[in-house]
Scaffold this active site. Structure first.
Site, PDB file in Angstrom:
ATOM      1  N   LYS A   1      24.831 -74.115   2.551  1.00 22.08           N
ATOM      2  CA  LYS A   1      24.309 -74.325   1.202  1.00 22.08           C
ATOM      3  C   LYS A   1      25.329 -75.090   0.354  1.00 22.08           C
ATOM      4  O   LYS A   1      26.514 -74.757   0.340  1.00 22.08           O
ATOM      5  CB  LYS A   1      24.008 -72.965   0.577  1.00 22.08           C
ATOM      6  CG  LYS A   1      23.335 -72.969  -0.776  1.00 22.08           C
ATOM      7  CD  LYS A   1      23.001 -71.527  -1.161  1.00 22.08           C
ATOM      8  CE  LYS A   1      22.259 -71.423  -2.477  1.00 22.08           C
ATOM      9  NZ  LYS A   1      21.914 -70.016  -2.782  1.00 22.08           N
TER      10      LYS A   1
ATOM     11  N   ASP B   1       5.983 -43.243 -22.069  1.00 20.53           N
ATOM     12  CA  ASP B   1       6.936 -43.720 -21.066  1.00 20.53           C
ATOM     13  C   ASP B   1       6.860 -42.899 -19.782  1.00 20.53           C
ATOM     14  O   ASP B   1       6.755 -43.444 -18.685  1.00 20.53           O
ATOM     15  CB  ASP B   1       8.356 -43.689 -21.619  1.00 20.53           C
ATOM     16  CG  ASP B   1       8.536 -44.579 -22.837  1.00 20.53           C
ATOM     17  OD1 ASP B   1       8.067 -45.730 -22.785  1.00 20.53           O
ATOM     18  OD2 ASP B   1       9.125 -44.123 -23.822  1.00 20.53           O
TER      19      ASP B   1
ATOM     20  N   GLU C   1      16.613 -66.958   3.098  1.00 23.27           N
ATOM     21  CA  GLU C   1      18.069 -67.075   2.924  1.00 23.27           C
ATOM     22  C   GLU C   1      18.757 -65.761   3.280  1.00 23.27           C
ATOM     23  O   GLU C   1      18.313 -64.677   2.882  1.00 23.27           O
ATOM     24  CB  GLU C   1      18.335 -67.434   1.460  1.00 23.27           C
ATOM     25  CG  GLU C   1      19.790 -67.535   1.053  1.00 23.27           C
ATOM     26  CD  GLU C   1      19.941 -67.901  -0.421  1.00 23.27           C
ATOM     27  OE1 GLU C   1      21.085 -68.143  -0.844  1.00 23.27           O
ATOM     28  OE2 GLU C   1      18.925 -67.942  -1.146  1.00 23.27           O
TER      29      GLU C   1
ATOM     30  N   CYS D   1      17.682 -72.436  -1.058  1.00 21.83           N
ATOM     31  CA  CYS D   1      17.440 -71.975  -2.431  1.00 21.83           C
ATOM     32  C   CYS D   1      17.892 -72.984  -3.482  1.00 21.83           C
ATOM     33  O   CYS D   1      17.230 -73.982  -3.724  1.00 21.83           O
ATOM     34  CB  CYS D   1      18.072 -70.602  -2.639  1.00 21.83           C
ATOM     35  SG  CYS D   1      17.316 -69.685  -4.016  1.00 21.83           S
TER      36      CYS D   1
ATOM     37  N   TYR E   1      25.349 -67.947 -12.092  1.00 18.96           N
ATOM     38  CA  TYR E   1      24.828 -67.616 -13.410  1.00 18.96           C
ATOM     39  C   TYR E   1      23.825 -66.483 -13.246  1.00 18.96           C
ATOM     40  O   TYR E   1      23.467 -66.112 -12.123  1.00 18.96           O
ATOM     41  CB  TYR E   1      24.139 -68.840 -14.043  1.00 18.96           C
ATOM     42  CG  TYR E   1      23.019 -69.405 -13.196  1.00 18.96           C
ATOM     43  CD1 TYR E   1      21.724 -68.909 -13.307  1.00 18.96           C
ATOM     44  CD2 TYR E   1      23.259 -70.419 -12.269  1.00 18.96           C
ATOM     45  CE1 TYR E   1      20.700 -69.411 -12.521  1.00 18.96           C
ATOM     46  CE2 TYR E   1      22.229 -70.928 -11.491  1.00 18.96           C
ATOM     47  CZ  TYR E   1      20.955 -70.421 -11.617  1.00 18.96           C
ATOM     48  OH  TYR E   1      19.937 -70.901 -10.839  1.00 18.96           O
TER      49      TYR E   1
ATOM     50  N   THR F   1      12.986 -42.171 -17.529  1.00 22.98           N
ATOM     51  CA  THR F   1      11.768 -42.723 -18.128  1.00 22.98           C
ATOM     52  C   THR F   1      12.041 -43.580 -19.359  1.00 22.98           C
ATOM     53  O   THR F   1      11.112 -43.928 -20.088  1.00 22.98           O
ATOM     54  CB  THR F   1      10.805 -41.585 -18.501  1.00 22.98           C
ATOM     55  OG1 THR F   1      11.446 -40.701 -19.421  1.00 22.98           O
ATOM     56  CG2 THR F   1      10.393 -40.796 -17.259  1.00 22.98           C
TER      57      THR F   1
ATOM     58  N   ASN G   1      20.337 -33.406 -29.195  1.00 22.99           N
ATOM     59  CA  ASN G   1      20.722 -33.924 -27.885  1.00 22.99           C
ATOM     60  C   ASN G   1      20.923 -32.823 -26.852  1.00 22.99           C
ATOM     61  O   ASN G   1      20.781 -33.066 -25.645  1.00 22.99           O
ATOM     62  CB  ASN G   1      21.991 -34.766 -28.002  1.00 22.99           C
ATOM     63  CG  ASN G   1      21.734 -36.132 -28.617  1.00 22.99           C
ATOM     64  OD1 ASN G   1      20.596 -36.596 -28.632  1.00 22.99           O
ATOM     65  ND2 ASN G   1      22.765 -36.753 -29.144  1.00 22.99           N
TER      66      ASN G   1
END
Length: 568
Positions: free
Chosen positions: A107, A327, A41, A143, A113, A428, A404
């Protein structure tokens, strides 16, 4: 009929590059003796082209590509996806044969959605369309036209189509390939038609396409299956007469045909190229790639999504902060597998709160992986920040603000390396932390690509074990190490419970009452949901990352930042 499914990794907006790749696949399909080549497509533009579709010159240039490709179809018939602009824009499939564009199908069902916004850009097609390819009545679909049960696929079959082709851009999430294959098998059985399905493969910003193209016969048997997460030109033979024989034995088709609505237009009749005497023999048996186990599937998806983002955006190298935690270890391993160790730089940035264990693990992992490892101690920078803020902060106890600062210093240093050398910064953070805002804005969220943004912490552990991360990293209790003796569970529920609650709230949209009914402590549920709701402003400023779930932050879950629903 010998059919080639050209499962290609195309780039949005690269009209010249996509044309070259399509033309090359067409040549290879012809050399393999294919009579019909099916492309994904919107192959010409890549998917999704988004607001590029609002530019008339872009649409004109895309159509010019289609016309040039048509002139290259001697000895083969091709079906190529493109945006068709005529009064309005359609998501279209062009039938190319004998040097010409012989037909254009639009199509019908435009998804709007999840990650899709097709109704923003396209007008729906009027209905199904048939073409005759060498006498074989063939229904055209794109599709969603086959995801939706019923027309246009059903009406094309009832009008006589014994083959349905489906050009697709079907984005990946965990388990999507098998779900999609089962749906297509059911369509083939219900409609008593063979199906040729060709999907995109590769990464496009946050979306990933897994390939997994298919040829399915009218009994619903998979005749050929392309691999997952890699380009492939799948060439196989399909019995186009089998559907007629099955329909003689299936009385359901007669009743359905009697009540079908109207005629499906015949858009074109095209002769298939004559088989040359020296045409290559058909592959025996047809290739049916094995499906990957779930953890391998997810790892392959993340690796490809990272590799394509780096390649398609022109980066030569990536850089990440390597803390010694789970991570950053997983992100490092993914980067090495996706790009090669020679294109990865790890930066170890110890602070006074960093433990010897995590720092030692970080250095050892970098050495074992063979990546460049830089060390930038942030203690002196922390002292400078604290001195600059000392008068303003006077009389207040150290708290989250000082914690922080450490994360923001690290983010600053990584971005400085990016600016100086043109490297892409990989963040990460995982989905669990992103959900509840357990991150520092402009600190560990600073960067260009968030590889594991959609990966819950429990899945991070499973993937790290699968990839063979060091046991010391896997077994250590997770900690941000921004203050002495800090653990994640000081601020959050254990990740096994947290991820379960997040799955119900973020991906299934259940409310607190229904989540608690699943066996969770109501107070813990209220805590988690409040954290999720309050962190929306952070997520809106986070970099893109690979989508692997049914509802990822970004294109999927779209919540207002200014929002009082459910908040006290």
């Amino acid at each position: 009929m010998r059919i080639a499914l050209a499962q290609l990794d195309l780039t949005v907006g690269d009209l010249a590059g996509n044309e070259e790749r399509i033309a090359d696949a067409l040549d290879r399909a012809r050399a393999a003796g294919a009579e019909l080549a099916l492309f994904p497509e919107l192959a010409v533009t890549g998917y999704p082209p988004e607001d590029l579709l609002l530019k008339r010159h872009f649409l004109r240039e895309a159509r010019a590509v289609v016309d040039r490709l048509a002139r290259a179809t001697e000895g083969i018939v091709a079906l190529v996806g493109f945006p068709d602009h005529d009064a309005d824009v359609g998501n279209a499939l062009a039938l190319l044969a004998e040097g010409e564009v012989r037909a254009v199908y639009r199509k019908v069902h435009l998804p709007n959605y999840s990650v899709f916004d097709e109704q923003r850009y396209f007008a729906p097609g009027a209905g199904g369309g048939l073409v005759r390819l060498g006498g074989v009545p063939t229904g055209l679909t794109i599709c969603e036209d086959l995801w939706e049960p019923g027309p246009p696929g059903s009406e094309e079959a009832l009008a006589g189509a014994t083959l349905l082709v489906n050009a697709s851009a079907s984005p990946y999430h965990v388990g999507k390939g098998l779900e999609r294959e089962r749906m297509l098998v059911q369509r083939a059985r219900d409609y008593r038609t063979s199906i040729a399905f060709c999907n995109h493969v590769g990464g496009q910003d946050e979306l990933l396409f897994d390939g997994h193209s298919l040829l399915i016969d009218a009994r619903g048997e998979v005749v050929a299956r392309a691999c997952q997460f890699a380009e492939e030109l799948l060439v196989a033979e399909l019995d186009t007469d089998g559907a007629d024989a099955l329909r003689l034995q299936d009385p359901r088709q007669r009743a359905a045909r009697r009540f079908a609505r109207g005629d499906v237009p015949l858009l074109a009749e095209v002769e298939l190229p004559a088989r040359e005497g020296d045409a290559p023999p058909a592959t025996e048996p047809a290739p049916v790639s094995e499906l990957l186990p779930e953890l391998e599937e997810v790892y392959a998806a993340l690796r490809l999504g990272l590799a394509d983002y780096v390649r398609k955006n022109g980066f030569e190298r990536v850089v990440l902060g390597l803390s010694g935690g789970i991570d950053s270890a997983l992100v490092l391993l993914l980067a090495v597998d996706a790009l090669g160790a020679e294109r990865v730089t790890a930066v170890v940035m110890p602070s006074p709160h960093s433990s010897e264990g995590t720092q030692g693990d970080a250095r050892a992992l970098a050495a074992e992986a063979g990546v460049e490892c830089l060390e930038l101690a942030i203690g002196p920078v922390m002292e400078a920040y604290e001195a600059a803020l000392g008068e303003v902060f006077a009389g207040r106890e150290p708290d989250l603000a000082e914690e922080n600062l450490q994360a923001r210093i690290r983010g600053n240093l990584l971005m400085a390396l990016s600016n100086k050398f043109g490297w892409l910064v990989l963040t990460t953070g995982n989905k669990s932390e992103t959900s509840v805002g357990y991150s520092t804005l402009y600190g560990d969220t600073a960067g260009g690509f968030a590889v594991i943004k959609d990966v819950p912490k429990t899945l991070v552990y499973a993937l790290a074990r699968h990839r063979g991360a060091p046991a010391s990293i896997i077994e250590r209790a997770p900690s941000a190490e921004l203050r002495a003796d800090q653990l994640d569970e000081d601020s959050l529920p254990p990740y096994s419970r947290l991820d379960a609650i997040l799955g119900l709230y973020v991906e299934q949209d259940l409310d607190a009452e229904h989540i608690a009914a699943e066996g969770f402590d109501p107070e813990e549920v209220a805590l988690v949901l409040g954290l999720v709701d309050r962190a929306e402003y952070k997520r809106r400023q986070a970099p893109p990352g690979v989508r692997i779930s049914t509802k990822a932050f970004g294109r999927d879950r779209r919540m207002p930042i200014t929002n009082r629903y459910g908040r006290s």
